[in-house]
Design a protein around this motif. Structure first.
Motif, PDB file in Angstrom:
ATOM      1  N   GLY A   1       0.793  -1.223   0.000  1.00 30.45           N
ATOM      2  CA  GLY A   1       0.000   0.000   0.000  1.00 30.45           C
ATOM      3  C   GLY A   1       0.822   1.267   0.000  1.00 30.45           C
ATOM      4  N   HIS A   2       0.458   2.200  -0.885  1.00 38.01           N
ATOM      5  CA  HIS A   2       1.202   3.467  -0.941  1.00 38.01           C
ATOM      6  C   HIS A   2       0.285   4.640  -1.310  1.00 38.01           C
ATOM      7  CE1 HIS A   2       1.524   1.523  -4.957  1.00 38.01           C
ATOM      8  NE2 HIS A   2       1.250   2.737  -5.376  1.00 38.01           N
ATOM      9  N   GLU A   3      -1.018   4.396  -1.345  1.00 39.10           N
ATOM     10  CA  GLU A   3      -1.975   5.470  -1.624  1.00 39.10           C
ATOM     11  C   GLU A   3      -2.802   5.645  -0.350  1.00 39.10           C
ATOM     12  OE1 GLU A   3      -2.688   2.732  -4.815  1.00 39.10           O
ATOM     13  OE2 GLU A   3      -3.227   4.418  -6.094  1.00 39.10           O
ATOM     14  N   TYR A   4      -3.031   6.898   0.047  1.00 43.66           N
ATOM     15  CA  TYR A   4      -3.627   7.065   1.372  1.00 43.66           C
ATOM     16  C   TYR A   4      -4.167   8.464   1.611  1.00 43.66           C
ATOM     17  CZ  TYR A   4       1.066   8.993   2.136  1.00 43.66           C
ATOM     18  OH  TYR A   4       2.229   9.699   2.014  1.00 43.66           O
ATOM     19  N   VAL A   5      -5.255   8.484   2.356  1.00 39.06           N
ATOM     20  CA  VAL A   5      -5.758   9.711   2.978  1.00 39.06           C
ATOM     21  C   VAL A   5      -6.116   9.349   4.405  1.00 39.06           C
ATOM     22  CG1 VAL A   5      -6.682  10.762   0.861  1.00 39.06           C
ATOM     23  CG2 VAL A   5      -8.125   9.206   2.192  1.00 39.06           C
ATOM     24  N   GLY A   6      -6.056  10.313   5.303  1.00 42.03           N
ATOM     25  CA  GLY A   6      -6.387   9.997   6.681  1.00 42.03           C
ATOM     26  C   GLY A   6      -6.281  11.207   7.575  1.00 42.03           C
ATOM     27  N   VAL A   7      -6.368  10.932   8.857  1.00 43.25           N
ATOM     28  CA  VAL A   7      -6.395  12.000   9.854  1.00 43.25           C
ATOM     29  C   VAL A   7      -5.133  11.905  10.715  1.00 43.25           C
ATOM     30  CG1 VAL A   7      -7.647  12.900  11.867  1.00 43.25           C
ATOM     31  CG2 VAL A   7      -8.910  12.027   9.880  1.00 43.25           C
ATOM     32  N   VAL A   8      -4.501  13.047  10.922  1.00 45.57           N
ATOM     33  CA  VAL A   8      -3.280  13.079  11.729  1.00 45.57           C
ATOM     34  C   VAL A   8      -3.629  12.742  13.181  1.00 45.57           C
ATOM     35  CG1 VAL A   8      -1.393  14.536  12.581  1.00 45.57           C
ATOM     36  CG2 VAL A   8      -2.212  14.781  10.208  1.00 45.57           C
ATOM     37  N   GLU A   9      -2.948  11.727  13.722  1.00 50.00           N
ATOM     38  CA  GLU A   9      -3.196  11.320  15.107  1.00 50.00           C
ATOM     39  C   GLU A   9      -2.126  11.837  16.058  1.00 50.00           C
ATOM     40  OE1 GLU A   9      -5.847   7.326  15.573  1.00 50.00           O
ATOM     41  OE2 GLU A   9      -3.686   7.122  15.759  1.00 50.00           O
ATOM     42  N   GLU A  10      -0.912  11.984  15.533  1.00 47.61           N
ATOM     43  CA  GLU A  10       0.213  12.367  16.381  1.00 47.61           C
ATOM     44  C   GLU A  10       1.267  13.028  15.494  1.00 47.61           C
ATOM     45  OE1 GLU A  10       3.138  10.060  19.612  1.00 47.61           O
ATOM     46  OE2 GLU A  10       1.683   8.911  18.433  1.00 47.61           O
ATOM     47  N   ILE A  11       1.960  14.046  16.009  1.00 42.87           N
ATOM     48  CA  ILE A  11       3.032  14.657  15.222  1.00 42.87           C
ATOM     49  C   ILE A  11       4.298  14.749  16.056  1.00 42.87           C
ATOM     50  CG2 ILE A  11       1.624  16.026  13.611  1.00 42.87           C
ATOM     51  CD1 ILE A  11       1.997  18.442  15.439  1.00 42.87           C
ATOM     52  N   GLY A  12       5.436  14.697  15.354  1.00 43.98           N
ATOM     53  CA  GLY A  12       6.727  14.899  16.011  1.00 43.98           C
ATOM     54  C   GLY A  12       6.920  16.376  16.331  1.00 43.98           C
ATOM     55  N   SER A  13       7.930  16.646  17.159  1.00 46.96           N
ATOM     56  CA  SER A  13       8.110  18.006  17.682  1.00 46.96           C
ATOM     57  C   SER A  13       8.518  19.005  16.605  1.00 46.96           C
ATOM     58  CB  SER A  13       9.171  17.985  18.779  1.00 46.96           C
ATOM     59  OG  SER A  13      10.383  17.462  18.235  1.00 46.96           O
ATOM     60  N   ALA A  14       9.041  18.528  15.458  1.00 51.07           N
ATOM     61  CA  ALA A  14       9.509  19.456  14.434  1.00 51.07           C
ATOM     62  C   ALA A  14       8.481  19.691  13.325  1.00 51.07           C
ATOM     63  CB  ALA A  14      10.814  18.938  13.814  1.00 51.07           C
ATOM     64  N   VAL A  15       7.331  19.049  13.415  1.00 51.62           N
ATOM     65  CA  VAL A  15       6.327  19.211  12.347  1.00 51.62           C
ATOM     66  C   VAL A  15       5.644  20.573  12.507  1.00 51.62           C
ATOM     67  CG1 VAL A  15       4.166  18.318  11.385  1.00 51.62           C
ATOM     68  CG2 VAL A  15       5.982  16.734  12.083  1.00 51.62           C
TER      69      VAL A  15
ATOM     70  N   PRO B   1       9.910  16.037  -6.234  1.00 51.22           N
ATOM     71  CA  PRO B   1       9.941  15.416  -4.900  1.00 51.22           C
ATOM     72  C   PRO B   1       9.996  13.887  -4.917  1.00 51.22           C
ATOM     73  CG  PRO B   1       7.750  16.299  -5.397  1.00 51.22           C
ATOM     74  CD  PRO B   1       8.695  16.834  -6.444  1.00 51.22           C
ATOM     75  N   SER B   2       9.545  13.244  -5.996  1.00 57.24           N
ATOM     76  CA  SER B   2       9.600  11.776  -6.015  1.00 57.24           C
ATOM     77  C   SER B   2      11.036  11.275  -6.127  1.00 57.24           C
ATOM     78  CB  SER B   2       8.750  11.207  -7.158  1.00 57.24           C
ATOM     79  OG  SER B   2       9.143  11.778  -8.394  1.00 57.24           O
ATOM     80  N   ARG B   3      11.967  12.194  -6.400  1.00 56.57           N
ATOM     81  CA  ARG B   3      13.384  11.824  -6.385  1.00 56.57           C
ATOM     82  C   ARG B   3      14.160  12.657  -5.353  1.00 56.57           C
ATOM     83  NH1 ARG B   3      16.383   9.349 -10.064  1.00 56.57           N
ATOM     84  NH2 ARG B   3      17.813   9.590  -8.337  1.00 56.57           N
ATOM     85  N   CYS B   4      13.421  13.123  -4.339  1.00 62.86           N
ATOM     86  CA  CYS B   4      14.028  13.780  -3.166  1.00 62.86           C
ATOM     87  C   CYS B   4      15.276  13.011  -2.733  1.00 62.86           C
ATOM     88  CB  CYS B   4      12.991  13.774  -2.032  1.00 62.86           C
ATOM     89  SG  CYS B   4      13.638  14.159  -0.394  1.00 62.86           S
ATOM     90  N   VAL B   5      16.282  13.723  -2.238  1.00 66.52           N
ATOM     91  CA  VAL B   5      17.493  13.003  -1.812  1.00 66.52           C
ATOM     92  C   VAL B   5      17.202  12.091  -0.607  1.00 66.52           C
ATOM     93  CG1 VAL B   5      19.013  14.813  -2.713  1.00 66.52           C
ATOM     94  CG2 VAL B   5      18.376  14.846  -0.303  1.00 66.52           C
ATOM     95  N   HIS B   6      16.090  12.345   0.086  1.00 64.91           N
ATOM     96  CA  HIS B   6      15.682  11.475   1.196  1.00 64.91           C
ATOM     97  C   HIS B   6      14.503  10.575   0.808  1.00 64.91           C
ATOM     98  CE1 HIS B   6      18.254  13.802   3.832  1.00 64.91           C
ATOM     99  NE2 HIS B   6      17.668  14.918   3.451  1.00 64.91           N
ATOM    100  N   ALA B   7      14.250  10.433  -0.481  1.00 70.49           N
ATOM    101  CA  ALA B   7      13.056   9.715  -0.938  1.00 70.49           C
ATOM    102  C   ALA B   7      12.977   8.294  -0.378  1.00 70.49           C
ATOM    103  CB  ALA B   7      13.033   9.657  -2.462  1.00 70.49           C
ATOM    104  N   VAL B   8      11.788   7.925   0.052  1.00 69.17           N
ATOM    105  CA  VAL B   8      11.506   6.545   0.465  1.00 69.17           C
ATOM    106  C   VAL B   8      10.175   6.176  -0.189  1.00 69.17           C
ATOM    107  CG1 VAL B   8      10.971   4.996   2.380  1.00 69.17           C
ATOM    108  CG2 VAL B   8      12.659   6.829   2.684  1.00 69.17           C
ATOM    109  N   PHE B   9      10.148   5.043  -0.861  1.00 70.20           N
ATOM    110  CA  PHE B   9       8.873   4.590  -1.404  1.00 70.20           C
ATOM    111  C   PHE B   9       8.007   4.067  -0.262  1.00 70.20           C
ATOM    112  CE2 PHE B   9      11.142   4.909  -5.326  1.00 70.20           C
ATOM    113  CZ  PHE B   9      10.152   5.216  -6.258  1.00 70.20           C
ATOM    114  N   VAL B  10       6.790   4.604  -0.186  1.00 71.69           N
ATOM    115  CA  VAL B  10       5.872   4.214   0.889  1.00 71.69           C
ATOM    116  C   VAL B  10       5.593   2.717   0.821  1.00 71.69           C
ATOM    117  CG1 VAL B  10       3.497   4.497   1.732  1.00 71.69           C
ATOM    118  CG2 VAL B  10       4.854   6.514   1.082  1.00 71.69           C
ATOM    119  N   ASP B  11       5.468   2.216  -0.398  1.00 70.50           N
ATOM    120  CA  ASP B  11       5.216   0.805  -0.610  1.00 70.50           C
ATOM    121  C   ASP B  11       6.369  -0.010  -0.031  1.00 70.50           C
ATOM    122  OD1 ASP B  11       3.493  -1.114  -1.713  1.00 70.50           O
ATOM    123  OD2 ASP B  11       4.924  -1.466  -3.325  1.00 70.50           O
ATOM    124  N   GLY B  12       6.077  -0.970   0.812  1.00 73.58           N
ATOM    125  CA  GLY B  12       7.118  -1.817   1.371  1.00 73.58           C
ATOM    126  C   GLY B  12       7.701  -1.205   2.632  1.00 73.58           C
TER     127      GLY B  12
END
Lengths: 340, 340
Positions: free
Chosen positions: B57-71, B99-110
């Motif tokens: 799974g890599h497609e998604y919508v949802g509600v933010v439940e928790e955020i880190g201190s830097a968000v 952005p899909s080739r961001c230097v920190h890119a991670v594919f959500v899938d997997g």
């Protein structure tokens, strides 16, 4: 008239041929003022393509000697620059700006041949552009360069989207690559990095605007480029060779979202789809639509804003064409001008 | 929480996994509202890629439940749409719009897997976009589509330079190809020609804006397209399959100077350099930089100007994910939405 014929790889002779005449009402016959030998002429010279008594030459400037009844934009006596591909100027593809793939396109090389004293140019209105007047002698080499080597380098830089704020990489330090450097500088590129191992070409590249030279090739060259670009690669890459190694070097040198203009005539190149997919680059190339750029290039040359004629480092009379081919083949010359 | 795991080709199960937690200060944890099955999930399902207990799974919508201190841009309770690739939003490549080739890119899938009840999203500020408020239920499928299938079709149409006066061809009548049709119409394309053999998909294509359907494929399909376009071919071609046949069909369907946006994940594709050279097309593709388009797509959906959610033709609860995979594999469904 005299014309340059390639009978077989390595076998170039200047021979007598019939003078060309008007055939179609849209034709013009021109008397060549100057012509030259192209890097692409080395493919058949070295046996990578098979020439068969091929009438060579596709870069040309000259004076209109005769016009067909339908020619509207030219008069006898006009000095003209033409593209290396005949284009009608009126079909959908020409109107959309890609005259080198005109529906009536004919490659001047072979079909016409401008390493000669005269040439018949079909679709003269669509193919030739006249200069504002008779050029000073020192402008002739630059106008001749516009016909292919400059026009092709310009297209490569344009296809690679060279411009302000962009880092440009150039794979191939031959005449087209060098003209790509000149074009990228003219388009306002921030930095121009050239892959080259030849001291004389490095010097010319710097004269045209190169800011950095990398001597390494292949993946080693790509690593050196990444070091120069904060790990990101070039925004705009010019591929002016046409081999598998050069194409892969160009793809790997370009950052995601960047653009490659490839103008080296592809020989045995296979681009792996998966690598191209994940590279996320733009790829555009092919025979340059030089005719699109000619008015602008002629204007820049006429106003002496660019001096691409300096790419010619050997000038010979047409009669010595064979020596010109040898000099380019042996890398004693980057680009040979033939006076007619 | 429950999550969808692919253990081997054809073997999809819903299993218990630990709830995700904030790890980095830039993380957010979201509770999924909806997720879906992608055409690209069929590559491992059919054994073309090897899944190893892959969290799908890599497609998604949802509600933010928790955020880190830097968000900084999100709050708990925000409804968000994310891209299928994690992106920091701050590196050179993100700033340049890829952005899909961001230097920190991670594919959500997997790596993450959003066919689940919850997901930890790294670089939340760079990856997620909040909607103007809590969406009406009928907008959720469309917002979910923006996350990949619409965003990818949109990128394909953009990369193909679809727009006013342009004839667009679409190779591939799956969900992405269909979203490419919708995008091309939205961009103002003059004519949209879709290659399709399936009556239901032809109908959907026409609903999204297709003006012509061609049932033939390969060179026969290209010939039919040429007949429709005065012999010139398409200006803009979307390749949404990823096979050799589809890529060659796209190259041959495109007129000189035209553009191809290719978004089918390339599998065993080799592009012949010589043919690409003389085709004179522009080629651009890869994993779509969906994050670039999300603000615009969310706005269009929110104002109900586009309704991409209609691409989902089967809705199942997360618990029945295995049946969703089967339905897509057997072409009983074009695109399956999973409610969470």
């Amino acid at each position: 008239m005299r014309a340059v014929i390639m009978h077989a790889p390595g076998d170039v002779r200047v021979e007598e041929r019939e003078d060309p005449r008007i055939v179609e009402p849209t034709d013009a016959v021109i008397r060549l003022a100057a012509t030259c030998i192209c890097g692409s002429d080395l493919w058949p010279y070295r046996g990578a393509d098979q020439p068969e008594d091929q009438h060579m030459g596709h870069e040309y400037v000259g004076v209109v000697e005769e016009i067909g009844s339908a020619v509207a934009t030219l008069e006898v006596g006009d000095f003209v620059v033409g593209s290396f591909v005949i284009s009608c100027g009126e079909c959908g593809i020409c109107r959309e700006g890609h005259p080198s793939r005109c529906v009536h396109a004919v490659f001047v090389d072979g079909a016409i041949g401008t390493q000669a004293e005269r040439a018949r140019i079909p679709f003269a209105d669509g193919t030739l552009v006249k200069t504002p007047g008779m050029p000073d002698a020192d402008l002739v080499p630059s106008l001749l360069a516009a016909s292919d080597v400059l026009g092709t380098g310009w297209f490569a830089a344009d296809a690679a989207q060279a411009g302000p704020g962009r880092i440009v990489a150039v794979v191939g330090d031959g005449a087209v690559g060098l003209m790509g450097v000149l074009a990228a500088r003219q388009m306002g590129a921030e930095r121009i990095i050239v892959f080259s191992r030849h001291a004389d070409r490095q010097a010319l590249a710097r004269e045209y605007g190169a800011t950095d030279i990398i001597e390494a090739r292949g993946d080693e060259g790509v690593a050196a480029l990444e070091e120069l670009t904060g790990g990101l690669g070039a925004h705009s890459t010019i591929e002016a060779v046409g081999t598998q190694e050069a194409m892969m070097q160009a793809i790997r040198a370009t950052r995601p979202g960047g653009s490659i203009g490839f103008v080296g005539v592809s020989h045995d190149v296979e681009i792996p789809g998966g690598e191209l997919f994940f590279s996320a680059v733009h790829l555009h190339g092919g025979p340059a639509p030089v005719r699109r750029y000619l008015p602008e290039l002629i204007d820049l040359i006429w106003r002496r804003e660019i001096d691409p004629g300096t790419v010619f480092d050997l000038t010979l009379p047409l009669a010595e064409a064979a020596e010109g081919y040898r000099a380019m083949d042996e890398r004693r010359a980057t680009k040979v001008l033939l006076t007619v």
